[in-house]
Enzyme design. Structure first.
Site: not given
Ligand code: ZN
Ligand code: ZN
Length: 294
Positions: A184-186, A213
């Site tokens: 997961y990342c921004t 996210i």
């Protein structure tokens, strides 16, 4: 008063002539009075631009006329051209800088061989089905996880995206190769690349959180598996999904809970560190504990 907005999007798609796309994008933004940052590579485009909402809509309409960009998924946010110092449109080897341009394969469908995309609800289904076996793998710079991350996430020791290859090749995470791993990342873009690097290194069951996210937080706020604040790369520095957000960061000086990063007061240093409001009162004293304080 004119209504202004910022729009963010990316696309992984073959760009045959990045230099020509750069000239076209630059002329289009100049004509419409937009500012922001656009990166173009042979593998796609990554853009954040702001301005008058009508101009931004006209920009998107024209951008979608390029066949590879016709399905771009855009994220809108508050802001304007004034949030950017200028218009920057560049050609790079990569639209996200992992230092591995030769490893990525893209076709009309996007990245080839990346992790399986999961929407926020599908992520919950996976956790429901596989329980604690599911490993969350943070695809951001490690400092960002100091104020927010998925519960029990693995946070690789990376200070820039360039460090991921070395981290993955170190053997540290080999025990995860037979587990379900969710990157997961921004906003999802870094995981497009990271998950494909993991798959090609023998991780057998890799997923990526689609929309990142940001979309997860819009869907589940603080009622799901996320803990804390989200670091953002603009002057807000962090945002919370609801009033129930936990504060998991701690002031480097007094350990009080905080989500606020401050710049190191050494002008030559670019480190950020967490400070509570009281300890941050005198900005001249914030020498970072990662080197400048001693
Ligand atoms: Zn403090
Ligand atoms: Zn420093």
């Amino acid at each position: 008063m004119a209504l202004n907005r910022i729009v963010l999007f990316y696309a992984f798609t073959p760009v045959v002539d990045p230099a020509a796309v750069r000239l076209w994008q630059r002329a289009l933004c100049e004509k419409l009075g937009l500012r922001g940052r656009i990166l173009i590579s042979p593998d796609g485009i990554n853009a954040t631009v702001g301005g008058d909402i009508k101009a931004v809509k006209a920009y998107l309409k024209t951008t979608r006329e390029y066949s590879g960009f016709k399905d771009i998924d855009v994220k809108w946010s508050d802001g304007s051209a004034e949030d950017f110092p200028r218009l920057s449109v560049k050609v790079r080897d990569e639209i996200v800088s992992f230092g591995a341009p030769g490893e990525l394969t893209v076709d009309q469908g996007g990245v080839v061989g990346g992790g399986t995309h999961l929407l926020p609800e599908e992520l919950h289904d996976l956790v429901e089905a596989k329980g604690d076996d599911v490993v969350f793998f943070d695809g951001r710079n490690a400092f960002e996880a100091q104020i927010g991350k998925f519960k029990n996430a693995v946070v690789p020791d990376v200070s820039t995206t360039h460090d991921f290859i070395k981290e993955l090749d170190s053997g540290k995470y080999d025990a995860l190769k037979d587990k379900p791993v969710v990157t997961y990342c921004t906003g999802g873009i870094r995981c497009e690349v990271l998950s494909s690097l993991m798959v090609s290194r023998g991780f057998n069951e890799v997923y990526q959180l689609e929309g990142g996210i940001v979309r997860y937080g819009e869907t589940f706020k603080d009622e799901g598996l996320w803990e804390g604040s989200l670091y953002v790369f603009d002057k807000r520095m962090h945002l919370e999904f609801s009033e129930k957000s936990a504060t998991i960061g701690a002031c480097v000086r007094c350990a009080a809970p905080t989500s606020k990063f401050e710049n190191c007061s050494n002008p030559g240093c670019r480190n950020l560190a967490l400070y509570c409001a009281a300890c941050a009162e005198d900005p001249a004293t914030l020498l970072c504990p990662q080197g400048c304080a001693d």
